[in-house]
Design an enzyme around this catalytic site. Structure first.
Site, PDB file in Angstrom:
ATOM      1  N   GLY A   1      13.587   0.096 114.509  1.00  0.00           N
ATOM      2  CA  GLY A   1      12.358   0.372 115.243  1.00  0.00           C
ATOM      3  C   GLY A   1      12.199   1.841 115.576  1.00  0.00           C
ATOM      4  O   GLY A   1      11.091   2.392 115.510  1.00  0.00           O
TER       5      GLY A   1
ATOM      6  N   ILE B   1      15.979  -5.160 108.014  1.00  0.00           N
ATOM      7  CA  ILE B   1      14.750  -4.567 108.528  1.00  0.00           C
ATOM      8  C   ILE B   1      14.988  -3.097 108.853  1.00  0.00           C
ATOM      9  O   ILE B   1      16.126  -2.655 109.011  1.00  0.00           O
ATOM     10  CB  ILE B   1      14.243  -5.305 109.782  1.00  0.00           C
ATOM     11  CG1 ILE B   1      15.242  -5.177 110.942  1.00  0.00           C
ATOM     12  CG2 ILE B   1      13.965  -6.764 109.469  1.00  0.00           C
ATOM     13  CD1 ILE B   1      14.747  -5.763 112.258  1.00  0.00           C
TER      14      ILE B   1
ATOM     15  N   ASP C   1      22.794   4.697 114.649  1.00  0.00           N
ATOM     16  CA  ASP C   1      22.567   3.273 114.903  1.00  0.00           C
ATOM     17  C   ASP C   1      23.163   2.479 113.750  1.00  0.00           C
ATOM     18  O   ASP C   1      22.558   2.316 112.697  1.00  0.00           O
ATOM     19  CB  ASP C   1      21.069   2.980 115.039  1.00  0.00           C
ATOM     20  CG  ASP C   1      20.804   1.540 115.470  1.00  0.00           C
ATOM     21  OD1 ASP C   1      21.693   0.676 115.272  1.00  0.00           O
ATOM     22  OD2 ASP C   1      19.715   1.275 116.002  1.00  0.00           O
TER      23      ASP C   1
ATOM     24  N   HIS D   1      20.336  -3.639 109.793  1.00  0.00           N
ATOM     25  CA  HIS D   1      19.530  -2.714 108.997  1.00  0.00           C
ATOM     26  C   HIS D   1      20.154  -2.387 107.641  1.00  0.00           C
ATOM     27  O   HIS D   1      19.609  -1.556 106.908  1.00  0.00           O
ATOM     28  CB  HIS D   1      19.313  -1.431 109.800  1.00  0.00           C
ATOM     29  CG  HIS D   1      18.771  -1.676 111.165  1.00  0.00           C
ATOM     30  ND1 HIS D   1      17.520  -2.212 111.396  1.00  0.00           N
ATOM     31  CD2 HIS D   1      19.320  -1.493 112.404  1.00  0.00           C
ATOM     32  CE1 HIS D   1      17.321  -2.331 112.696  1.00  0.00           C
ATOM     33  NE2 HIS D   1      18.400  -1.904 113.325  1.00  0.00           N
TER      34      HIS D   1
END
Length: 284
Positions: free
Chosen positions: A210, A207, A187, A192
């Site tokens: 998830g 962040i 990803d 991120h």
């Protein structure tokens, strides 16, 4: 309308061959924070090839990160990626995932739901090898501004948090570099890693993925309640309720009963702000 529901549901599944080996599994586990302490026998089952087992969450990254979102390019799906959020994830494993393997993966749009101001696209990815089915992934993709087309609203899989105290509560720190390591499993979203991109998205810093939180939580449940036995896990689902940042701490509360574990995950330093909700691990 950017989403043509009939075309999306009628499209033939996309087919791809994927493969992985122990290095991919080890990298995924390290991205979840495995290996601390490095010589702990309980951690070596995630990091040492001679003892290796595979957390079912690996099904979301198998094939260099394509396993969860293979249906986004389906006919009828033409949406602004800036309006897309990963709303929820379910993995069902039909048997333990092998450390090294090859599989045929098929991806399709399983459902499109009308939530009023938004649409929810359910992307289903299934993988099978020569011995039969391996896993089924359902990724729920929330697309802002694409609802109101008169479709079914879809199920509401909300779980009521038990009124009693959790059976177990554990805390798991998130390393400052954890998102940088986890993204190597496939990803590559700059949200991120790149502070400038994160600010454009409305965050003061990058962040955590998830699905990294998702994997960390499953590892915590496995280690805390299952004595590290991943073979007992048959399914695992969650709803992404909020973000968490590298450097913070996940507070993971667990309730057991009826062959399952219900879980909530919050950010400890931010007054238990919700991170994962409606989270359930089903056991054999």
């Amino acid at each position: 309308m950017p989403i043509d529901v009939s075309a999306a549901l009628a499209a033939e599944p996309r087919r791809a061959e994927i493969g992985w080996d122990h290095k991919d599994v080890q990298l995924y586990h390290l991205g979840l924070g495995a290996g601390t302490p490095a010589t702990d026998p309980d951690e070596l089952r995630y990091t040492l090839e001679s003892r290796l087992q595979v957390l079912p969450g690996f099904a979301t990254v198998a094939g260099a990160g394509t396993a969860a979102f293979g249906g986004m390019g389906a006919p009828g799906i033409d949406v602004d990626l800036a309006a897309v959020l990963h709303g929820g994830q379910t993995v069902r494993v039909h048997r333990p995932i092998p450390v090294t393997g090859r599989a045929v993966q098929t991806s399709k749009v399983a459902a499109v739901y009308d939530k009023g101001k938004a649409a929810v696209i359910v992307l289903r990815t299934e993988a099978s090898d020569d011995d039969g089915p391996l896993w089924t992934n359902d990724a729920e993709i929330f697309v802002r501004g694409e609802g109101g087309f008169g479709g079914e609203r879809g199920p509401s899989d909300r779980l009521t948090v038990p009124e009693r105290a959790p059976d177990r509560t554990v805390e798991r720190p998130i390393r400052e570099d954890q998102a940088l390591l986890y993204r190597l499993s496939g990803d590559w979203n700059p949200l991120h890693a790149d502070p400038a991109f994160a600010k454009l998205a409305g965050f003061d810093r990058p962040i955590l993925h998830g699905l990294c939180t998702y994997g960390m939580t499953l590892k915590a449940v496995t280690d805390t309640l299952l004595e590290g036995d991943v073979s007992r896990i048959t399914a695992y689902r969650t709803r992404f309720a909020g973000v968490v940042f590298p450097g913070e701490t996940l507070r993971i509360r667990m309730w057991t009963g009826d062959g399952r574990v219900q879980v909530t995950v919050t950010a400890a330093e931010r007054d238990d702000a919700p991170v994962l909700a409606d989270t359930l691990v089903e056991l054999s």
